[in-house]
Enzyme design. Structure first.
Site, PDB file in Angstrom:
ATOM      1  N   GLY A 276     -50.667  61.749  46.923  1.00 27.17           N
ATOM      2  CA  GLY A 276     -49.319  62.127  47.315  1.00 27.17           C
ATOM      3  C   GLY A 276     -49.143  62.455  48.784  1.00 27.17           C
ATOM      4  N   SER A 277     -48.399  63.511  49.039  1.00 27.22           N
ATOM      5  CA  SER A 277     -47.933  63.822  50.398  1.00 27.22           C
ATOM      6  C   SER A 277     -49.034  64.220  51.361  1.00 27.22           C
ATOM      7  CB  SER A 277     -46.878  64.928  50.336  1.00 27.22           C
ATOM      8  OG  SER A 277     -45.746  64.488  49.607  1.00 27.22           O
ATOM      9  N   THR A 278     -50.260  64.420  50.875  1.00 26.37           N
ATOM     10  CA  THR A 278     -51.359  64.682  51.816  1.00 26.37           C
ATOM     11  C   THR A 278     -51.611  63.475  52.712  1.00 26.37           C
ATOM     12  OG1 THR A 278     -53.019  63.962  50.185  1.00 26.37           O
ATOM     13  CG2 THR A 278     -52.486  66.324  50.264  1.00 26.37           C
ATOM     14  N   LYS A 280     -49.174  61.886  54.248  1.00 21.11           N
ATOM     15  CA  LYS A 280     -48.108  61.819  55.264  1.00 21.11           C
ATOM     16  C   LYS A 280     -48.609  62.129  56.676  1.00 21.11           C
ATOM     17  CE  LYS A 280     -44.424  62.638  51.926  1.00 21.11           C
ATOM     18  NZ  LYS A 280     -43.489  63.610  51.319  1.00 21.11           N
TER      19      LYS A 280
END
Length: 564
Positions: A276-278, A280
């Site tokens: 996921g957002s890790t 970004k």
């Protein structure tokens, strides 16, 4: 004439004294021959003993040496050692006592078999059966007290893990023949067994104190959140040394056959997840390095969901406006990150992940490693979704080494479970520029100060990091109620030394997380607790007077006006 008459021959009679001397000489000769024969036999025996028995004695002395070398942590704490143990067996064909009585008493002392099973063994009449391998002396004494002559006991080496479950997946275990089956026991099998090297313990990069803290905090969170699993890593950003590696559920390497099979799986290196957002910050760093992002004030349209073909990308908490790069990470915007990834394109996106080794099994000594799920097709949608952590699955260790490169000046180094002597760290390869790394440290700190990572903050330890909550892939789609929550952190951000990864697999929410399942509520607090405890152990003391300077970024964060 005189006639001569022949005289008969004169008979000499032997003197009795002379005869006795002859007999005495004969007997003496026989005695001397017998003595010589015995002397030769004795000499031969002595030669045989000197040659063969000395070899056996040497072998016996050699057997007193450790059969397998010790494994210790980076500070010399023993994690694995071979001790002199026992085996317990029975000659069922020589049983003298009542088998039912013996079986009942054995079942009490060694409950791994039932009384009925012991009775069947005792009545089988077989010549020999093992009842317990690797038995401790106190158990041998108790079984011996039964008083059954048919019981048999033999000394044999026992591989002991004195810390029981601590770092079980790192250490692995051995079989009954003393050979490494998994973990570092398998990796170091030759060195630990070699007669020339086994006397010297092998030092791992693991710090037993840090390992214990990571395991205890993850375990507490796993219970609180009713998660099915948890993983954690502490990595030295300048050497690649793994200071802690935890995978839950765990098993006891002293009794590896007990417990569920999946407990022996090392989820840090074998299991792959969409994190996921890790991802970004990795995407933003790529855009900064490539010049796609020319200024942190550069803005992206996040006014509404973004449609790409038949897919729609949306944010959990829509900004409803154009946002800059700092706000993109602070609010964890999928939409803005997808637009950045779209500008990067396939080639630059794939090239970076190749440099970070996201296309190969994690760089570590363990044999238990899983290969990432690399996209088969890099279309526009794939590039955009990978930008915010969907469409590519990697191990938590991959994420740790990537974040190390983000904050250590831009150098990728392979991770290791072996202690590295000062000054011997691998040179590594450059992935990001020094300037990009410096900027990313500030951005990660801003996420903890003002963004989704606020619950990871520890006063005075200058933590930076990123949350990531990803739905798990299922049946060609995603299971909306099954998530993986991850927090990727580094500290202290003014001079980074360690990366900390904490992950919960399928957290359910609890009172402690206000019923929330997202990483900001479930696993960011875990990272906070871990860092608060391990910081002083690793020589990083709290200091409220120190921090990385983010004053230039603060004005870029939109603050609603009073009353709005």
């Amino acid at each position: 004439m005189t006639t001569l008459v022949a005289q008969p021959p004169r008979i000499r009679h032997q003197d009795p004294r002379q005869a006795s001397l002859v007999v005495a000489h004969q007997r003496l000769m026989m005695l001397m021959l017998l003595f010589a024969a015995v002397s030769i036999m004795i000499a031969g025996r002595l030669v045989w003993l000197s040659v063969f028995r000395d070899a056996k004695a040497a072998a016996s002395v050699s057997s007193l040496l450790p059969n397998r070398g010790d494994i210790v942590d980076r500070n010399g704490e023993v994690l694995a050692r071979t001790i002199d143990a026992w085996s317990i067996g029975v000659h069922a064909n020589k049983l003298l006592n009542d088998p039912e009585d013996v079986a009942a008493r054995l079942a009490v002392l060694m409950p791994e078999k039932t009384e009925a099973q012991y009775l069947a063994i005792l009545r089988s009449g077989v010549r020999f059966t093992y009842l317990r391998r690797r038995a401790m002396p106190d158990l041998v004494a108790q079984v011996n007290a039964i008083g059954e002559p048919a019981m048999a006991y033999a000394r044999e080496p026992e591989r002991l893990y004195p810390q029981t479950t601590l770092a079980a997946h790192v250490l692995g275990y051995t079989d009954f023949n003393g050979r490494g089956v998994s973990g570092m026991e398998r990796v170091l099998d030759g060195k630990l067994s070699n007669s020339h090297t086994r006397a010297n313990p092998v030092a791992l990069s693991i710090d037993a104190r840090v390992q214990a803290i990571m395991e205890s905090e993850l375990s507490a969170a796993m219970v609180d959140q009713r998660a099915i699993g948890a993983t954690g890593v502490v990595l030295d950003v300048h050497t690649g040394e793994i200071v802690a590696m935890a995978s839950l559920p765990v098993y006891n390497p002293n009794k590896p056959g007990e417990g569920p099979d999946d407990a022996r799986r090392n989820n840090v290196t074998q299991s792959v997840y969409e994190l996921g957002s890790t991802f970004k910050p990795i995407t933003v760093a790529n855009a900064l390095d490539s010049g796609t992002i020319k200024s942190l004030s550069q803005r992206y349209d996040a006014t509404g969901p973004m449609k790409v073909g038949r897919f729609t990308i949306h944010d959990d908490e829509p900004a409803g406006r154009w946002i800059n790069v700092v706000e993109t990470l602070i609010t964890s915007s999928n939409i803005a990150t997808a637009r950045i990834a779209d500008e990067l394109g396939e080639t630059r996106t794939a090239n970076l992940f190749h440099k970070l080794h996201f296309d190969t099994a994690p760089d570590v000594e363990l044999k238990e490693r899983g290969r990432p799920i690399w996209p088969k097709y890099w279309g526009r949608t794939t590039v955009m979704t990978i930008g915010f952590g969907h469409g590519m699955a990697v191990t938590p260790l991959h994420l740790a080494t990537a974040y190390a490169a983000l904050v250590n000046g831009g150098i990728f180094r392979p991770s290791t479970l072996l202690k590295i002597a000062p000054g011997n760290a691998p040179q590594g390869t450059r992935v990001f520029s020094q300037g990009t790394s410096d900027t990313m440290r500030k951005l990660l700190r801003m996420i903890v100060l003002d963004g989704t990572g606020r619950k990871a903050n520890v006063e005075g330890l200058r933590i930076g990091g990123k949350t990531g909550t990803a739905e798990k892939a299922s049946g060609g789609g995603y299971a909306h109620h099954s998530t993986v929550s991850t927090f990727a952190a580094a500290f202290p951000m003014d001079a980074p030394r360690y990366v900390v990864i904490a992950m919960l697999d399928e957290p359910k929410g609890s009172a402690a997380s206000s019923g929330q399942r997202t990483a900001a509520w479930t696993v960011a607090p875990v990272a906070s607790k871990v860092i608060a405890r391990i910081g002083p152990l690793l020589g990083i003391m709290t200091d409220s007077g120190k921090d990385i300077d983010v004053s230039a970024l603060t004005p870029l964060v939109w603050k609603p006006k009073a009353g709005n």
